[in-house]
Design an enzyme around this catalytic site. Structure first.
Site, mmCIF file in Angstrom:
data_model
loop_
_atom_site.group_PDB
_atom_site.id
_atom_site.type_symbol
_atom_site.label_atom_id
_atom_site.label_comp_id
_atom_site.label_asym_id
_atom_site.label_seq_id
_atom_site.Cartn_x
_atom_site.Cartn_y
_atom_site.Cartn_z
ATOM 1 N N LYS A 1 33.557 74.430 -114.336
ATOM 2 C CA LYS A 1 32.339 73.662 -114.066
ATOM 3 C C LYS A 1 31.419 74.419 -113.112
ATOM 4 C CE LYS A 1 31.921 70.917 -110.687
ATOM 5 N NZ LYS A 1 31.822 69.877 -109.634
ATOM 6 N N ASN A 2 31.984 75.001 -112.066
ATOM 7 C CA ASN A 2 31.169 75.663 -111.049
ATOM 8 C C ASN A 2 30.554 76.970 -111.537
ATOM 9 O OD1 ASN A 2 31.633 73.600 -109.234
ATOM 10 N ND2 ASN A 2 33.338 74.637 -108.218
ATOM 11 N N CYS B 1 29.011 64.952 -103.642
ATOM 12 C CA CYS B 1 30.128 64.444 -102.846
ATOM 13 C C CYS B 1 29.810 64.526 -101.356
ATOM 14 C CB CYS B 1 31.399 65.243 -103.128
ATOM 15 S SG CYS B 1 32.135 64.937 -104.731
ATOM 16 N N ARG C 1 26.171 70.587 -96.373
ATOM 17 C CA ARG C 1 25.992 71.753 -97.238
ATOM 18 C C ARG C 1 24.491 72.000 -97.338
ATOM 19 N NH1 ARG C 1 29.846 70.540 -102.342
ATOM 20 N NH2 ARG C 1 28.974 68.452 -102.146
ATOM 21 N N ASP D 1 38.398 73.981 -102.371
ATOM 22 C CA ASP D 1 38.561 73.028 -103.467
ATOM 23 C C ASP D 1 40.022 72.817 -103.856
ATOM 24 O OD1 ASP D 1 35.913 72.427 -103.654
ATOM 25 O OD2 ASP D 1 35.534 73.558 -105.478
ATOM 26 N N ARG E 1 33.626 64.195 -112.937
ATOM 27 C CA ARG E 1 32.694 65.266 -112.614
ATOM 28 C C ARG E 1 33.362 66.638 -112.706
ATOM 29 N NH1 ARG E 1 31.392 65.407 -107.470
ATOM 30 N NH2 ARG E 1 29.817 66.966 -108.013
#
Length: 428
Positions: free
Chosen positions: A22-23, A125, A130, A315, A407
């Site tokens: 996903k990233n 999230c 960030r 993560d 997600r």
């Protein structure tokens, strides 16, 4: 609101296919804005964040066609054809951006190609600060004029962006990706120093090279980009998801299971594999994936500190904490990336985990076993850590607020149940 119910204590055995990251997929989707020709992306995961980014691009006027699901043997990755030749809009509205922080990644491409962008400040999230100021300060060094107005970033440039030597004050994955894309269409040479080295950044760089960009230093902390007038279309397959790989590796370990993780690579998870091996987990490269199982002697306590790549990824911190909770002995986990990423700790303690947090360090005393309980997810990785805990626990675990999972994890229940887990989603 959906819940996931898990009856723990079952040993996981079988094969799990790892999807595209996903990233990596999110910045790759944004990269289509850099060209008026078609970008074909394959191995895209079927996730809520991917759909959100696709909707945002469609709002701009990007023509998107999906060629169905590709792959075989259960490894299903979607293929998108994206053509931004008729973009008519350069505003990314709050209603879409608030759902996903990665929406900020359209800022650099829009500014570089169209000379203007209006992007809502992002959501996502709530795991800590960030800031996007690193993105904005770096874009300003390329000549962008930036204002913040009513929750929106208004950016413009007269003519083309200009190459510059940019030193990031701290490692920023999103900032590196935004500036990398913007610099491909800038006038002259741009150097990004202290750039993020994550595999997802390198995957984006390789795709940009396939589109005609001139980039040196891929995989290092210094990227040198020589801007060009035009990028063309290309085809690119998304890199395997290293966090999904690590998550299912932990699932094998905490259930005393034996899993074959297909479609992934050891080089993507070297720091995770190193820690898991120290904890007593066997990881074998099979050529087309990884085999993961608990070694003889059980799981041992470990010490780990999260760091930017190639260090241990933040993560994977929550998942590793579950492993530490079922290990023999004590473990120490230090979180250095986000200041608010221990929100899963109270939920794990409800299940019997012995965890004490002091500042950025959590001490976990294992050996006591976990018990099923009703728990609530707070963010994406916390959600999956509670699922892992439920798999390892005695009795029933009910995980609420599981929309976070959608997600970042594709077909989670299906993949786990196929390997022996007793797990189901209860629709609200």
């Amino acid at each position: 609101m959906d819940r996931i119910i898990i009856h723990g204590g079952n040993r996981l055995q079988g094969t799990i296919h790892i999807g595209g990251a996903k990233n990596a997929a999110l910045p790759l989707l944004a990269a289509c804005l850099l060209s008026d020709e078609t970008l074909v992306l394959s191995n895209l995961p079927h996730l809520a964040d991917i759909s959100t980014m696709a909707h945002l691009l469609a709002d701009f006027g990007v023509d998107i066609s999906m060629n169905g699901d590709a792959g075989n043997g259960g490894n299903i990755g979607r293929t998108f054809e994206l053509n931004a030749g008729a973009v008519v809009e350069t505003t990314a509205p709050y209603d879409l951006v608030r759902k996903m922080r990665a929406s900020i990644l359209v800022l650099g491409p829009l500014l570089a190609r169209f000379g203007k962008a209006r992007v809502s400040l992002p959501g996502g999230c709530a795991i800590g600060t960030r800031p996007v100021d690193l993105h904005l300060e770096a874009l300003a060094q390329l000549g962008a004029e930036i204002e913040l107005d009513d929750g929106y970033i208004n950016a413009k440039v007269n003519g083309r962006l200009k190459g510059a030597h940019i030193i990031f004050p701290m490692v920023t994955v999103g900032g590196t990706e935004n500036l990398l894309m913007a610099a491909t269409l800038a006038d002259g040479e741009t150097v990004l120093a202290n750039a993020a080295r994550e595999p997802e950044v390198s995957d984006l760089a390789r795709c940009l090279v396939a589109m005609g960009a001139d980039i040196e230093g891929i995989g290092t902390d210094t990227l040198r980009i020589r801007g060009c007038d035009h990028l063309h279309g290309a085809e690119h397959s998304v890199v395997p998801d290293r966090i999904e790989t690590g998550t299912y590796a932990v699932a094998a370990a905490v259930t005393d299971g034996d899993l074959l993780l297909k479609g992934t690579r050891l080089d993507l998870i070297e720091s995770v594999a190193d820690i898991l091996r120290k904890a007593g987990v066997e990881i074998t490269d099979t050529g087309d994936g990884l085999r993961v199982r608990r070694a003889s002697g059980g799981i041992r306590g470990i010490d780990v500190t999260t760091e930017p790549f190639p260090g241990f990824p933040t993560d994977m911190q929550a998942q590793l904490m579950v492993l530490a909770a079922v290990a023999d002995g004590a473990s120490t986990i230090t979180e250095t990336i986000f200041e608010n990423r221990y929100m899963h700790v109270p939920e794990l303690t409800r299940m019997g985990a012995d965890i004490h947090v002091h500042g950025s360090t959590a001490t976990v005393r294992g050996g006591g076993g976990l018990k099923g309980a009703p728990v609530m997810a707070t963010d994406l990785r916390a959600s999956v850590s509670l699922v892992l805990a439920g798999l390892a626990a005695d009795g029933e675990t009910s995980v609420s607020r599981v929309y976070h999972l959608d997600r970042g994890y594709e077909r989670l229940e299906e993949k786990l149940s196929a390997c022996g887990a007793v797990i189901e989603r209860i629709k609200s």
